[in-house]
Scaffold this motif. Sequence first.
Motif, short mmCIF file in Angstrom:
data_model
loop_
_atom_site.label_atom_id
_atom_site.label_comp_id
_atom_site.label_asym_id
_atom_site.label_seq_id
_atom_site.Cartn_x
_atom_site.Cartn_y
_atom_site.Cartn_z
N ALA A 71 -5.01 2.05 -11.23
CA ALA A 71 -6.07 2.43 -10.30
C ALA A 71 -7.44 2.19 -10.91
CB ALA A 71 -5.92 3.89 -9.89
N LEU A 72 -7.60 2.48 -12.19
CA LEU A 72 -8.88 2.28 -12.85
C LEU A 72 -9.20 0.80 -12.97
CD1 LEU A 72 -11.31 3.52 -14.29
CD2 LEU A 72 -9.98 3.50 -16.41
N ARG A 73 -8.20 0.00 -13.31
CA ARG A 73 -8.44 -1.44 -13.41
C ARG A 73 -8.82 -2.03 -12.06
NH1 ARG A 73 -3.87 -4.55 -15.12
NH2 ARG A 73 -2.45 -2.76 -14.91
N ALA A 74 -8.15 -1.59 -10.99
CA ALA A 74 -8.49 -2.09 -9.65
C ALA A 74 -9.89 -1.64 -9.25
CB ALA A 74 -7.47 -1.59 -8.63
N SER A 75 -10.24 -0.42 -9.60
CA SER A 75 -11.57 0.10 -9.26
C SER A 75 -12.66 -0.68 -9.97
CB SER A 75 -11.66 1.59 -9.63
OG SER A 75 -12.95 2.10 -9.37
N LYS A 76 -12.46 -0.96 -11.24
CA LYS A 76 -13.47 -1.69 -12.00
C LYS A 76 -13.56 -3.15 -11.59
CE LYS A 76 -13.52 1.19 -16.17
NZ LYS A 76 -13.25 1.22 -17.63
N ALA A 77 -12.42 -3.74 -11.25
CA ALA A 77 -12.40 -5.16 -10.90
C ALA A 77 -12.91 -5.42 -9.49
CB ALA A 77 -10.99 -5.72 -11.05
N VAL A 78 -12.54 -4.58 -8.55
CA VAL A 78 -12.85 -4.80 -7.14
C VAL A 78 -13.57 -3.60 -6.53
CG1 VAL A 78 -11.92 -5.36 -4.88
CG2 VAL A 78 -10.85 -6.30 -6.91
N GLY A 79 -13.00 -2.43 -6.74
CA GLY A 79 -13.56 -1.23 -6.15
C GLY A 79 -12.86 -0.86 -4.86
N PHE A 80 -12.81 0.42 -4.59
CA PHE A 80 -12.20 0.91 -3.36
C PHE A 80 -13.24 1.13 -2.25
CE2 PHE A 80 -9.19 2.00 -6.63
CZ PHE A 80 -7.97 1.76 -6.03
N ALA A 81 -14.53 1.11 -2.61
CA ALA A 81 -15.59 1.33 -1.62
C ALA A 81 -15.91 0.03 -0.90
CB ALA A 81 -16.83 1.88 -2.31
N ARG A 82 -16.45 0.13 0.30
CA ARG A 82 -16.97 -1.02 1.00
C ARG A 82 -18.49 -1.06 0.82
NH1 ARG A 82 -16.25 2.73 5.25
NH2 ARG A 82 -14.19 2.00 5.83
N PRO A 83 -19.18 -2.18 0.94
CA PRO A 83 -18.58 -3.48 1.23
C PRO A 83 -18.14 -4.20 -0.04
CG PRO A 83 -20.94 -3.70 1.20
CD PRO A 83 -20.65 -2.23 0.95
N VAL A 84 -17.33 -5.21 0.13
CA VAL A 84 -16.89 -6.03 -0.98
C VAL A 84 -18.01 -7.00 -1.33
CG1 VAL A 84 -15.24 -7.80 -1.69
CG2 VAL A 84 -14.50 -5.85 -0.33
N ASN A 85 -18.22 -7.22 -2.59
CA ASN A 85 -19.25 -8.15 -3.05
C ASN A 85 -18.59 -9.45 -3.48
OD1 ASN A 85 -21.31 -9.53 -4.28
ND2 ASN A 85 -22.15 -7.76 -5.36
N ASP A 137 -2.16 -7.76 -5.53
CA ASP A 137 -1.32 -8.90 -5.16
C ASP A 137 -1.51 -10.05 -6.15
OD1 ASP A 137 -0.26 -7.63 -2.98
OD2 ASP A 137 -1.65 -8.53 -1.54
N ARG A 138 -2.77 -10.31 -6.47
CA ARG A 138 -3.07 -11.42 -7.37
C ARG A 138 -2.67 -11.15 -8.82
NH1 ARG A 138 -6.18 -15.70 -5.76
NH2 ARG A 138 -5.86 -16.05 -3.52
N GLN A 139 -2.88 -9.94 -9.28
CA GLN A 139 -2.56 -9.61 -10.67
C GLN A 139 -1.06 -9.43 -10.89
OE1 GLN A 139 -4.93 -9.51 -13.13
NE2 GLN A 139 -6.27 -10.29 -11.51
N MET A 140 -0.35 -9.07 -9.84
CA MET A 140 1.10 -8.90 -9.85
C MET A 140 1.60 -7.98 -10.97
SD MET A 140 2.53 -12.68 -8.76
CE MET A 140 1.68 -13.53 -10.10
#
Length: 290
Positions: free
Chosen positions: A153-167, A196-199
């Motif tokens: 969850a932390l890696r996904a948050s730092k890489a992409v984030g759960f908040a909108r909008p996506v940058n 999905d991408r990191q699998m």
Amino acid sequence: MARFSVTVCVPHVSTPGLLACCLENIIHHEHPDLSAEVLVVDQSPEPLKSAIHARWDGHKGRHTRISVIDAPRIDAGYPIDVAVRQATGDFFCSLDCDAWPVNAAWLASPIEQIHRYGFSFVGCDCDLAKAYAHYGPFVAVNNFYRVSSTDLALRASKAVGFARPVNRDRGDLGYANDWPFHDWCDNGVAANWWVDRQMPGRKLVLPVTRILGRAHDKPDGCVYGIVVDEKVFHLGYGYFQDTVGTRDVCEKRMGPRYMSLYDSFNSQEDYVGFADGLNRAATEFAFVGW
């Protein structure tokens, strides 16, 4: 001694009755093998913010402790980015405050699935990123009940984030050139796409097993609530009044019978019994005709 520890993030905006139902049922359905910290990320205005702190910050059960964190912006996914950076548990669960446990397996079972079989995300609709890519645009509220390791969850948050909008321009996304979603896509879709991408492991999508009624006076037949895999009850659109429109807009969309149920949360004395009654009232879900 607890076998695992888990951090539960509960975002909250101005719905104290729903929050009370969520938190009291989390404590009621504790599991002896799990030590849980619950981080309520509160985005309410004053004076409600102070009341939420006074009521819940430091509240404890036998295996659960609750802390309240202030969040400066109102966004359904932003609290997850805040909470996961403060999480101390081995596992991380996001649970909307208009959802609550049905029994003690609500955390124990997903954690066991992750620990034993290596799943990445376990939750109700944690695979909607693919559907969004192929059939969108639509709103995919896929953080209301989802469990993963805290590290993931932390890696996904730092890489992409759960908040909108996506940058799109962030260099650490790794897929900016073929990003299939709108910049305003709902929270969590980006995080799912990243997984999905990191699998790091397969996702386990938990089914909706029962539903509570329908607002038959509405043309789209809105559902009052859903039971997820006999583990969590989710009252749909619980945030709608406070984050999208006025009460009039909410009632027009959902109908007076739904709003009567929604309003009743602020007058309950026994939220555990009330939640149990809603769960028992739900009937078997059949996908045909949905």
